[in-house]
Design an enzyme around this catalytic site. Structure first.
Site, PDB file in Angstrom:
ATOM      1  N   GLY A  83       4.037  -4.092  -4.616  1.00  0.00           N
ATOM      2  CA  GLY A  83       3.854  -4.286  -6.049  1.00  0.00           C
ATOM      3  C   GLY A  83       4.255  -2.993  -6.741  1.00  0.00           C
ATOM      4  O   GLY A  83       5.358  -2.825  -7.251  1.00  0.00           O
ATOM      5  N   TYR A 131     -10.107   3.071 -12.869  1.00  0.00           N
ATOM      6  CA  TYR A 131     -10.161   3.763 -11.573  1.00  0.00           C
ATOM      7  C   TYR A 131      -9.978   5.270 -11.677  1.00  0.00           C
ATOM      8  O   TYR A 131      -9.697   5.913 -10.677  1.00  0.00           O
ATOM      9  CB  TYR A 131      -9.041   3.350 -10.616  1.00  0.00           C
ATOM     10  CG  TYR A 131      -8.485   1.991 -10.578  1.00  0.00           C
ATOM     11  CD1 TYR A 131      -9.216   0.940 -10.022  1.00  0.00           C
ATOM     12  CD2 TYR A 131      -7.177   1.755 -11.009  1.00  0.00           C
ATOM     13  CE1 TYR A 131      -8.647  -0.314  -9.914  1.00  0.00           C
ATOM     14  CE2 TYR A 131      -6.608   0.502 -10.884  1.00  0.00           C
ATOM     15  CZ  TYR A 131      -7.346  -0.531 -10.339  1.00  0.00           C
ATOM     16  OH  TYR A 131      -6.780  -1.752 -10.210  1.00  0.00           O
ATOM     17  N   CYS A 160     -13.780   1.443 -29.458  1.00  0.00           N
ATOM     18  CA  CYS A 160     -15.067   2.005 -29.840  1.00  0.00           C
ATOM     19  C   CYS A 160     -16.020   2.175 -28.670  1.00  0.00           C
ATOM     20  O   CYS A 160     -17.117   1.634 -28.654  1.00  0.00           O
ATOM     21  CB  CYS A 160     -15.661   1.192 -30.963  1.00  0.00           C
ATOM     22  SG  CYS A 160     -14.609   1.355 -32.409  1.00  0.00           S
ATOM     23  N   GLU A 161     -15.575   2.858 -27.664  1.00  0.00           N
ATOM     24  CA  GLU A 161     -16.390   3.408 -26.588  1.00  0.00           C
ATOM     25  C   GLU A 161     -15.492   4.410 -25.882  1.00  0.00           C
ATOM     26  O   GLU A 161     -14.323   4.528 -26.247  1.00  0.00           O
ATOM     27  CB  GLU A 161     -16.919   2.324 -25.637  1.00  0.00           C
ATOM     28  CG  GLU A 161     -15.871   1.429 -25.036  1.00  0.00           C
ATOM     29  CD  GLU A 161     -16.508   0.230 -24.336  1.00  0.00           C
ATOM     30  OE1 GLU A 161     -16.963   0.426 -23.216  1.00  0.00           O
ATOM     31  OE2 GLU A 161     -16.526  -0.864 -24.904  1.00  0.00           O
ATOM     32  N   ARG A 188      -6.086   1.474 -16.532  1.00  0.00           N
ATOM     33  CA  ARG A 188      -6.247   2.133 -15.226  1.00  0.00           C
ATOM     34  C   ARG A 188      -6.996   3.472 -15.282  1.00  0.00           C
ATOM     35  O   ARG A 188      -7.813   3.741 -14.401  1.00  0.00           O
ATOM     36  CB  ARG A 188      -4.895   2.307 -14.520  1.00  0.00           C
ATOM     37  CG  ARG A 188      -4.191   0.975 -14.243  1.00  0.00           C
ATOM     38  CD  ARG A 188      -2.889   1.153 -13.493  1.00  0.00           C
ATOM     39  NE  ARG A 188      -3.090   1.443 -12.102  1.00  0.00           N
ATOM     40  CZ  ARG A 188      -2.920   2.623 -11.546  1.00  0.00           C
ATOM     41  NH1 ARG A 188      -2.509   3.643 -12.249  1.00  0.00           N
ATOM     42  NH2 ARG A 188      -3.150   2.781 -10.269  1.00  0.00           N
ATOM     43  N   GLY A 222       0.805  -1.211   0.000  1.00  0.00           N
ATOM     44  CA  GLY A 222       0.000   0.000   0.000  1.00  0.00           C
ATOM     45  C   GLY A 222       0.835   1.256   0.000  1.00  0.00           C
ATOM     46  O   GLY A 222       0.343   2.347   0.297  1.00  0.00           O
ATOM     47  N   TYR A 237       0.201  -2.815 -12.889  1.00  0.00           N
ATOM     48  CA  TYR A 237      -1.216  -2.943 -13.251  1.00  0.00           C
ATOM     49  C   TYR A 237      -1.535  -2.340 -14.623  1.00  0.00           C
ATOM     50  O   TYR A 237      -2.630  -1.822 -14.840  1.00  0.00           O
ATOM     51  CB  TYR A 237      -2.122  -2.328 -12.163  1.00  0.00           C
ATOM     52  CG  TYR A 237      -1.765  -2.851 -10.795  1.00  0.00           C
ATOM     53  CD1 TYR A 237      -2.073  -4.167 -10.450  1.00  0.00           C
ATOM     54  CD2 TYR A 237      -1.072  -2.085  -9.878  1.00  0.00           C
ATOM     55  CE1 TYR A 237      -1.704  -4.682  -9.219  1.00  0.00           C
ATOM     56  CE2 TYR A 237      -0.699  -2.596  -8.642  1.00  0.00           C
ATOM     57  CZ  TYR A 237      -1.021  -3.889  -8.323  1.00  0.00           C
ATOM     58  OH  TYR A 237      -0.655  -4.402  -7.117  1.00  0.00           O
TER      59      TYR A 237
HETATM   60  C1  LIG Z   1      -2.100  -6.359  -4.724  1.00  0.00           C
HETATM   61  C2  LIG Z   1      -1.524  -6.790  -3.463  1.00  0.00           C
HETATM   62  C3  LIG Z   1      -0.320  -6.244  -3.008  1.00  0.00           C
HETATM   63  C4  LIG Z   1       0.424  -5.145  -3.736  1.00  0.00           C
HETATM   64  O1  LIG Z   1      -0.167  -3.901  -3.615  1.00  0.00           O
HETATM   65  P1  LIG Z   1       0.551  -2.599  -4.207  1.00  0.00           P
HETATM   66  O2  LIG Z   1      -0.381  -1.486  -3.931  1.00  0.00           O
HETATM   67  O3  LIG Z   1       0.757  -2.838  -5.665  1.00  0.00           O
HETATM   68  O4  LIG Z   1       1.858  -2.468  -3.533  1.00  0.00           O
HETATM   69  C5  LIG Z   1       0.194  -6.732  -1.826  1.00  0.00           C
HETATM   70  N1  LIG Z   1      -0.436  -7.697  -1.130  1.00  0.00           N
HETATM   71  C6  LIG Z   1      -1.597  -8.247  -1.544  1.00  0.00           C
HETATM   72  C7  LIG Z   1      -2.236  -9.316  -0.737  1.00  0.00           C
HETATM   73  C8  LIG Z   1      -2.174  -7.819  -2.723  1.00  0.00           C
HETATM   74  O5  LIG Z   1      -3.344  -8.360  -3.102  1.00  0.00           O
END
Ligand SMILES: *Cc1c(COP(=O)(O)O)cnc(C)c1O
Length: 408
Positions: A261, A302, A328-329, A298, A218, A356
């Site tokens: 991630g 979002y 085409c949207e 993305r 996060g 992503y």
């Molecule tokens: C997607 C996910 C992450 C990675 O989140 P990021 O925001 O890309 O760092 C970590 N742990 C779990 C369980 C996830 O589903």
């Protein structure tokens, strides 16, 4: 990477393409490792779903990172990329017991996020240690699509259900070896994160055979120029100290795990795409690129912001453009963006295209998914070919219909 390096790749390739900077992934990995340098037993598990190209996984493995996976297929990709089963964590949400069993049989650490599967798995395999995913009910960030720790979230077992977890553990004699939380993206307020960590420490005290605590991910990365990001260094200093102190209270040195991630790969990625048409309307100037949300969804999914730059004319006079795709949207990448003057044939670069982006690409409108390139040691390495017509049809089964004879 510099604009001229990106421009050279774009010119050479000639079509929409993803480019990833290996050294940027490495520097982010090192930054996170150093921020938590005070923790004796730290492990980072890259959240594979952000970007699953096998060469990226190999690079990340080479850096010394573990892997966090959410499907059996990601586990298999990780194994193929060279990760040992012990370096992989399986953190799915709402998958079948069958899938969990298949992953556990490979020797991968299982993380369970609901009471039903916990009970079934514990009854069948009391000797396989499992981690449990806790929902601390802490609201992180403002985007409810990617904020997963709040009370209405489908993720994790509520902290209010700890007594129930303990009953299952007692009845099945299963071994809980880790606890986990992942409160979602966009942690800006370090105090909120530390508060969630306290909840996890309280929970940890209920389990006496833990080997690790996993704080998920996060971490917010900057998207817009001037954006604020999670202060990893400050979080590292504060959480490390508190973690080490907790291990003393717990009476055992635990492993601290994170599953970044975005933090590792978002800023390392660029999506390059040529402009097909510049279209002046009464209200705006559209730049139609040779791509769409089939390649990068993305913004449409979002409302995510991706910084867009004209790498073919970086010094040009700035003008306002709405950058749109060919689907085409409604397919808008960015509205009213100030971009250096665009001519048809120029290449635009979308920033933060590592996480992503390719992993959410599709064949919608029967378009090919683009190539991917890894920039490493000042050289461009092709790590995925653009798809071909064969790829589009290879799994389709063509029925033959006889011509219906006309009744005379
Ligand atoms: C997607 C996910 C992450 C990675 O989140 P990021 O925001 O890309 O760092 C970590 N742990 C779990 C369980 C996830 O589903």
């Amino acid at each position: 990477m510099t604009d001229s390096q990106l421009q050279a790749i774009a010119q050479h390739h000639g079509r929409s393409v993803y480019v990833y900077d290996a050294e940027k992934i490495e520097s982010q990995y090192n930054r996170l490792t150093q921020a938590f340098g005070a923790v004796p037993n730290l492990r980072l598990n890259y959240a594979a779903k952000a970007l699953t190209n096998i060469s990226i996984l190999k690079w990340i493995h080479h850096l010394g990172c573990g892997l966090d996976t959410v499907s059996l297929q990601e586990v298999d990709l990780g194994l193929k990329a060279g990760f040992e089963p012990q370096q992989i964590m399986f953190t799915p949400n709402g998958v079948s017991l069958k899938e969990i069993e298949a992953v556990a049989q490979k020797g991968v650490q299982i993380n369970i996020d609901n009471l039903s599967i916990l009970e079934q798995f514990g009854s069948r395999y009391p000797n396989i240690p499992v981690c449990i995913r806790i929902n601390p009910h802490v609201m992180a960030g403002g985007n409810t699509n990617i904020s997963v720790g709040h009370i209405d979230s489908k993720f994790g077992i509520s902290i209010h259900q700890i007594p129930h977890i303990l009953r299952i553990v007692e009845n099945t004699a299963m071994h809980i070896n880790g606890i986990h939380m992942h409160t979602g993206s966009d942690i800006l307020d370090i105090e909120v994160f530390l508060h969630a960590a306290e909840i996890l420490f309280e929970t940890a005290k209920q389990f006496d055979r833990l080997d690790f605590i996993d704080f998920g991910s996060g971490f917010k990365v900057p998207y817009k120029p001037g954006d604020i990001e999670t202060d990893i260094e400050e979080l590292g200093e504060k959480l490390s100290a508190r973690f080490n102190q907790f291990c003393q209270e717990y009476g055992r040195e635990l492993q601290l795990i994170f599953e970044p991630g975005k933090f590792l790969v978002s800023q390392a990625g660029y999506f390059l795409t040529p402009v097909n048409v510049v279209k002046q309307t009464t209200s705006t100037v559209f730049a139609h690129v040779d791509s769409g949300f089939n390649h990068l969804m993305r913004p449409m999914l979002y409302g995510a912001y991706h910084h867009i730059e004209n790498i073919s004319n970086p010094e040009g006079k700035k003008r306002f453009y709405t950058v749109v795709g060919y689907i085409c949207e409604t397919d808008t990448f960015g509205s009213n963006r100030q971009i250096s003057e665009i001519k048809e044939g120029d290449f635009l670069a979308f920033h933060n295209a590592g996480a992503y982006c390719f992993s959410m690409a599709s064949n919608y409108n029967s378009r090919y998914r683009p190539a991917e390139i890894l920039w490493h040691n000042n050289k461009a390495h092709l790590i995925r070919k653009e798809e071909s017509f064969e790829d589009l049809v290879q799994n389709q089964v063509e029925l033959e219909f006889n011509t219906v004879e006309e009744v005379s």
